[in-house]
Design a protein around this motif. Structure first.
Motif, PDB file in Angstrom:
ATOM      1  N   THR A 451      15.281   5.427  -5.683  1.00 29.77           N
ATOM      2  CA  THR A 451      14.288   4.367  -5.848  1.00 29.77           C
ATOM      3  C   THR A 451      13.444   4.630  -7.090  1.00 29.77           C
ATOM      4  O   THR A 451      13.425   5.748  -7.626  1.00 29.77           O
ATOM      5  CB  THR A 451      13.360   4.289  -4.619  1.00 29.77           C
ATOM      6  N   THR A 452      12.746   3.616  -7.544  1.00 34.09           N
ATOM      7  CA  THR A 452      11.834   3.752  -8.680  1.00 34.09           C
ATOM      8  C   THR A 452      10.405   3.807  -8.153  1.00 34.09           C
ATOM      9  O   THR A 452       9.920   2.841  -7.551  1.00 34.09           O
ATOM     10  CB  THR A 452      11.977   2.560  -9.648  1.00 34.09           C
ATOM     11  N   PRO A 453       9.708   4.933  -8.337  1.00 31.40           N
ATOM     12  CA  PRO A 453       8.344   5.040  -7.813  1.00 31.40           C
ATOM     13  C   PRO A 453       7.384   4.129  -8.574  1.00 31.40           C
ATOM     14  O   PRO A 453       7.451   4.022  -9.798  1.00 31.40           O
ATOM     15  CB  PRO A 453       7.999   6.514  -8.036  1.00 31.40           C
ATOM     16  N   THR A 454       6.495   3.486  -7.843  1.00 35.53           N
ATOM     17  CA  THR A 454       5.519   2.577  -8.465  1.00 35.53           C
ATOM     18  C   THR A 454       4.087   3.010  -8.222  1.00 35.53           C
ATOM     19  O   THR A 454       3.179   2.546  -8.913  1.00 35.53           O
ATOM     20  CB  THR A 454       5.713   1.148  -7.927  1.00 35.53           C
ATOM     21  N   THR A 455       3.862   3.882  -7.238  1.00 35.01           N
ATOM     22  CA  THR A 455       2.513   4.368  -6.958  1.00 35.01           C
ATOM     23  C   THR A 455       2.470   5.873  -7.194  1.00 35.01           C
ATOM     24  O   THR A 455       3.509   6.543  -7.274  1.00 35.01           O
ATOM     25  CB  THR A 455       2.110   4.079  -5.506  1.00 35.01           C
ATOM     26  N   GLN A 456       1.260   6.409  -7.304  1.00 33.44           N
ATOM     27  CA  GLN A 456       1.119   7.843  -7.514  1.00 33.44           C
ATOM     28  C   GLN A 456       1.669   8.628  -6.334  1.00 33.44           C
ATOM     29  O   GLN A 456       2.298   9.683  -6.505  1.00 33.44           O
ATOM     30  CB  GLN A 456      -0.355   8.202  -7.738  1.00 33.44           C
ATOM     31  N   GLN A 458       4.123   7.740  -4.420  1.00 34.27           N
ATOM     32  CA  GLN A 458       5.585   7.714  -4.526  1.00 34.27           C
ATOM     33  C   GLN A 458       6.070   8.655  -5.624  1.00 34.27           C
ATOM     34  O   GLN A 458       7.095   9.322  -5.479  1.00 34.27           O
ATOM     35  CB  GLN A 458       6.061   6.284  -4.795  1.00 34.27           C
ATOM     36  N   ARG A 459       5.297   8.695  -6.721  1.00 34.55           N
ATOM     37  CA  ARG A 459       5.686   9.610  -7.808  1.00 34.55           C
ATOM     38  C   ARG A 459       5.584  11.062  -7.343  1.00 34.55           C
ATOM     39  O   ARG A 459       6.435  11.898  -7.683  1.00 34.55           O
ATOM     40  CB  ARG A 459       4.811   9.371  -9.035  1.00 34.55           C
ATOM     41  N   HIS A 462       8.554  11.715  -5.186  1.00 40.41           N
ATOM     42  CA  HIS A 462       9.723  11.785  -6.060  1.00 40.41           C
ATOM     43  C   HIS A 462       9.809  13.160  -6.721  1.00 40.41           C
ATOM     44  O   HIS A 462      10.879  13.796  -6.748  1.00 40.41           O
ATOM     45  CB  HIS A 462       9.609  10.676  -7.111  1.00 40.41           C
TER      46      HIS A 462
END
Length: 683
Positions: A451-456, A458-459, A462
Motif C-alpha cells: 500500500t501507499t502510506p498517506t498518514t504519518q 501509516q508511514r 510502513h
C-alpha cells in the motif's frame, strides 16, 4: 503377528547415480522351499522416486529381478540370483542398475535419439513435400487440413509441411504415416541394401550423381515396418520405401528428411552399433505428430542430490550435482510408447535469484527463463543432470529455480507475452531463503508494504515492517554466508537439518511475540529491574531493563550477554570490536546479532539446565542433540493439559525455564512442519 520384512530396491541407470521412475520391476522367486505352499510370491512394483519396495519372499531360498519396460533390457547390469538368507535385517537395500535401449522418435519437426529414459540428441527434421503458403492455404480450404509445421530458411522464405492423416496417404507427397518403424544402424556392406548406406558405398552409388547427393545427402537409411528389418510396406496407406536421408534443404518426399544434419545424426546413432551381437541392431522408430502431455499431466519433479567434498588426501575434487526427473501421469488414452516418447519433449529452464529475492511463480514469462543447453541446443528430456559446480551454484548465496514444461504449456498473457501459468518447478540450491522466514514470522503485516502510506501513522507502520523485512534478509545472508572452510554458516550454527530448523524457529516465533519479530522483551523498566535482579544484573541499576530478553530466543541477564559475546568471539563468528554486554541494544537493532544471540543459546545450553524434570536420556544434551534423537523426541506426552512431544517440551524448558507458552510452542512447531517451510533441507 510376523512383521513383513521389506526390500528397498534403488533403481538407477547404468551410471549408478541417475534414478529411474515409472519402470516395472518384477521379483521372481527361485528354488521354492515348500512346493506344497500354493502362495505365488512373484511381485511387481513400479519404481517411484528411484525406488521400488518389495516384501522379502518367505518361501524361497533365492530370487532375482527382471525389468519389464521397452526402454531397458530385461536383465539389469550385473543382475544375479540373490540368496534370501542374506537379508536378515529390516529394510535392506539393493541397487539395480538398468541397461538402456536406444530408440528414435519423430514428431514432425524433430528426430530424437533416446537411450532408455534420456535424450542423447535431437535434430531438426521434416517429412513430405515442402509447401508454399499458397499450397498450404489450398490444402486447408480444399480438405480442411490444420496440422502444419513450418521451417524458415535463411533467405526468410517459409516452407510448410502438412501432417494431417489424410495427407499422410499421399504417395511421394505426404509425411511418413504415424506408427512404429525400425531401422538397422550397422554400416551397409557392398552387397547389402539395409543398414546405414553411405554415398561412396559401391552398391548405393551405382545410380547416384553429385546432383543426387545434393538432393538426398551423404547417407541413406531404409525405414522398415518390422523388427527384423525386411519389410518396407506401410500397411495402412500401402506406401513404401521410406528413408532417413539428408540433402541441401528440407522438403524431398521419401521419409524423414534431416537435410544437412544427416551427418551429425549418423555420427550420433552409430555409438550404439557396438551393442549388437549378430551384425544387426534393430532400433525402434516411433512416428507421432500429436502432442498430448502438458502441465496438468506433470505431477511433480523429483530431485536426487550428490555432494562430494574435496579431499587432498584422496585427490577427490568437489562435486555437487543433482538429477531432476519429471514425473508425469500417463493419460488413459495414450500408449506406453507414446507416453515415453512425449516425456522426452520436456524443456528445462532456470531462473536465478538471490536468496533474499521473491518472485511470482504463478505466472512466469518465458523470456525470464534461461533454457538449459546441450550441444548448443535447448536441452530436452524426461530427466536432467546438473553439475552445480559448472554454474557456480554449489554455494548457498543463490536460489536457482528450475522449471520443467512441455510445448503445450507455453501460453500468452493479456500483454501478448509467452508465459507459463502455475508451472512445475524445483529449487535446486541449498540454503535459507527470505520466503522461508517470511512464512515463519507470520505475525508481521507484510501486506502494508503493498500500500501507499498517506498518514504519518501509516508511514511509521510502513517503516517498521520494512525494518523487520530487512532484518529477516540479513539473517538469511548470515546463515548462508560461507565459512573459511567453504561450508555455509548454518552448518556451523547446527541449523543444518530440517528437524533442527523447525524447532529453532518455532521457539523463535513464540519468543518474538507471536511471530511479530519483536526482538526486545515488552516489559516496563520498573518491572524488569525488579524481576531480573540476578545472574550478573547489578542491584539499584537499570541492568534488569538493559539486559532484558533480546534476540530471536530472548537472551536475558548480563552474565549471558557477556558469555554470549565471549563464545561468539572465540568461534570467530563475531567481530572482536562488538560487545553485547557493552551495547545490548545491538541484539535488538541488528537482524544478524539477533540471530547470533540465539545461536549461542542453541549451541551452548544443555538440558535440563537446572530445571527439575526427568528425561534422563537427554541429561546434558545440547538442544540440537535432543532433536537428533527422533525416536524419543517424537513421543507424545501431556504436560499441564497440553499435548506435546518430548522434544518440544525439553527444548521449551531449557529456553524458557518453564512451560510458559508451551501450547504455542507446540502449535508453531506443528505448523512449520506441516507447511513444509523447510522441506528443501531434506535433500
Amino acid at each position: 503377528m510376523i512383521k513383513t520384512q521389506q526390500l528397498k530396491v534403488k533403481v538407477y541407470l547404468e551410471d549408478a547415480f541417475t534414478p529411474v521412475n515409472g519402470v516395472k520391476i518384477t521379483l521372481i522367486p527361485l528354488h521354492v522351499k515348500d512346493s506344497t505352499t500354493p502362495e505365488n510370491e512373484q511381485q511387481e512394483q513400479i519404481s517411484k522416486n528411484g525406488e521400488a519396495i518389495f516384501a522379502l519372499p518367505r518361501n524361497v531360498n533365492q530370487f532375482r529381478f527382471e525389468v519389464f519396460d521397452e526402454r531397458f533390457y530385461k536383465e539389469a547390469k550385473s543382475n544375479m540370483e540373490r540368496t534370501t538368507n542374506s537379508y536378515n535385517d529390516t529394510n535392506d537395500t539393493i541397487s539395480l542398475n538398468l541397461l538402456s535401449k536406444p530408440s528414435l522418435y519423430f514428431n514432425g519437426k524433430e528426430l530424437y535419439i533416446n537411450n532408455g529414459n534420456q535424450v542423447i540428441d535431437y535434430f531438426r527434421a521434416y517429412s513430405g513435400n515442402a509447401l508454399s503458403v499458397e499450397e498450404k492455404e489450398s490444402l486447408k480450404e480444399q480438405y480442411g487440413y490444420e496440422n502444419f509445421v513450418s521451417y524458415k530458411e535463411k533467405e526468410n522464405a517459409i516452407s510448410y509441411f502438412c501432417l494431417d492423416k489424410g495427407w499422410q496417404k499421399e504417395k511421394d507427397k505426404g509425411a511418413i504415416p504415424e506408427g512404429i518403424y525400425y531401422i538397422d544402424i550397422n554400416k551397409s556392406k557392398d552387397d547389402k541394401q539395409s543398414g546405414i548406406r553411405e554415398y561412396n558405398n559401391a552398391w548405393y552409388s551405382l545410380s547416384r550423381t553429385k546432383e543426387g547427393e545434393k538432393q538426398w545427402g551423404k547417407y541413406n537409411i531404409p525405414i522398415y515396418t518390422d523388427k527384423d528389418c525386411t519389410n518396407t510396406l506401410e500397411s495402412t496407406t500401402q506406401r513404401d520405401s521410406f528413408y532417413l536421408h539428408g540433402g541441401d534443404k528440407y522438403g524431398n518426399a521419401g521419409g524423414i528428411d534431416l537435410a544437412q544434419e544427416i551427418d551429425s545424426f549418423v555420427a550420433s546413432i552409430q555409438r550404439f552399433s557396438n551393442q549388437t551381437k549378430d551384425n544387426k541392431l534393430s532400433i525402434k522408430l516411433l512416428v507421432e505428430y500429436t502432442h498430448i502431455l502438458s502441465n496438468t499431466d506433470l505431477q511433480s519433479l523429483y530431485l536426487h542430490r550428490e555432494i562430494q567434498k574435496a579431499d587432498n588426501n584422496t585427490h577427490t575434487t568437489e562435486k555437487h550435482r543433482v538429477v531432476l526427473t519429471a514425473n508425469y501421469i500417463k493419460p488413459d488414452s495414450m500408449s506406453e510408447e507414446s507416453f515415453n516418447a512425449q516425456k522426452q519433449q520436456t524443456y528445462w529452464g532456470y531462473k536465478e535469484l538471490s536468496q533474499t529475492e521473491e518472485c511470482n511463480l504463478e505466472e512466469v514469462r518465458i523470456k525470464d527463463i534461461t533454457l538449459f543447453q546441450k550441444r548448443q541446443k535447448d536441452y530436452k528430456g524426461e530427466t536432467i543432470e546438473i553439475n552445480l559446480n559448472d554454474y557456480d551454484w554449489q554455494h548457498c548465496n543463490k536460489q536457482i529455480i528450475v522449471f520443467a514444461f512441455s510445448p503445450k504449456d507455453i501460453l500468452q498473457n493479456e500483454n501478448g507475452e509467452e508465459v507459463l501459468k502455475k508451472p512445475k518447478y524445483k529449487i535446486i540450491t541449498r540454503g535459507f531463503r527470505y520466503d522461508m522466514l517470511k512464512r515463519v514470522f507470520n505475525g508481521i503485516n507484510y501486506a502494508i508494504l503493498e500500500t501507499t502510506p498517506t498518514t504519518q501513522a501509516q508511514r511509521n507502520q510502513h517503516n517498521e515492517v520494512n525494518t523487520k523485512v530487512q532484518k529477516l534478509k540479513d539473517m538469511v545472508n548470515e546463515l548462508n554466508r560461507l565459512h573459511t572452510n567453504n561450508e555455509p554458516m548454518f552448518v556451523h550454527y547446527k541449523l543444518d537439518t530440517r528437524a533442527r530448523i523447525e524447532h529453532f524457529f518455532a521457539q523463535s516465533w513464540v519468543e518474538t511475540w507471536a511471530g511479530q519479530l519483536r526482538l526486545a522483551e515488552s516489559i516496563s523498566k520498573e518491572n524488569a529491574n525488579k524481576n531480573y535482579n540476578r545472574y550478573g544484573n547489578r542491584p539499584n541499576t537499570d541492568d534488569g531493563y538493559n539486559f532484558r530478553g533480546r534476540g530471536l530466543l530472548h537472551l536475558t541477564f548480563r552474565d549471558n550477554y557477556h558469555a554470549c559475546t565471549r563464545y561468539l568471539h572465540n568461534q570467530g563468528w563475531l567481530s572482536s570490536d562488538i560487545d553485547f554486554e557493552a551495547q545490548p541494544q545491538l541484539v535488538t537493532d541488528s537482524g544478524v546479532y539477533a540471530l547470533l544471540s540465539a545461536v549461542w543459546v542453541w549451541n551452548t545450553k544443555t538440558y535440563p539446565n537446572g530445571v527439575n524434570v526427568s528425561i534422563p536420556a537427554w541429561r546434558n544434551f545440547h538442544l540440537y542433540e535432543i532433536i537428533d534423537d527422533e525416536a524419543n523426541g517424537n513421543i507424545i506426552i501431556t504436560k499441564e493439559n497440553v499435548n506435546t512431544t518430548k522434544s518440544v517440551l525439553a527444548i521449551s524448558l531449557t529456553i524458557n525455564g518453564g512451560t510458559n507458552g508451551l501450547s504455542d510452542r507446540t502449535r508453531q512447531h506443528t505448523r512449520i512442519k506441516s507447511q513444509n517451510i523447510f522441506k528443501d533441507f531434506e535433500t
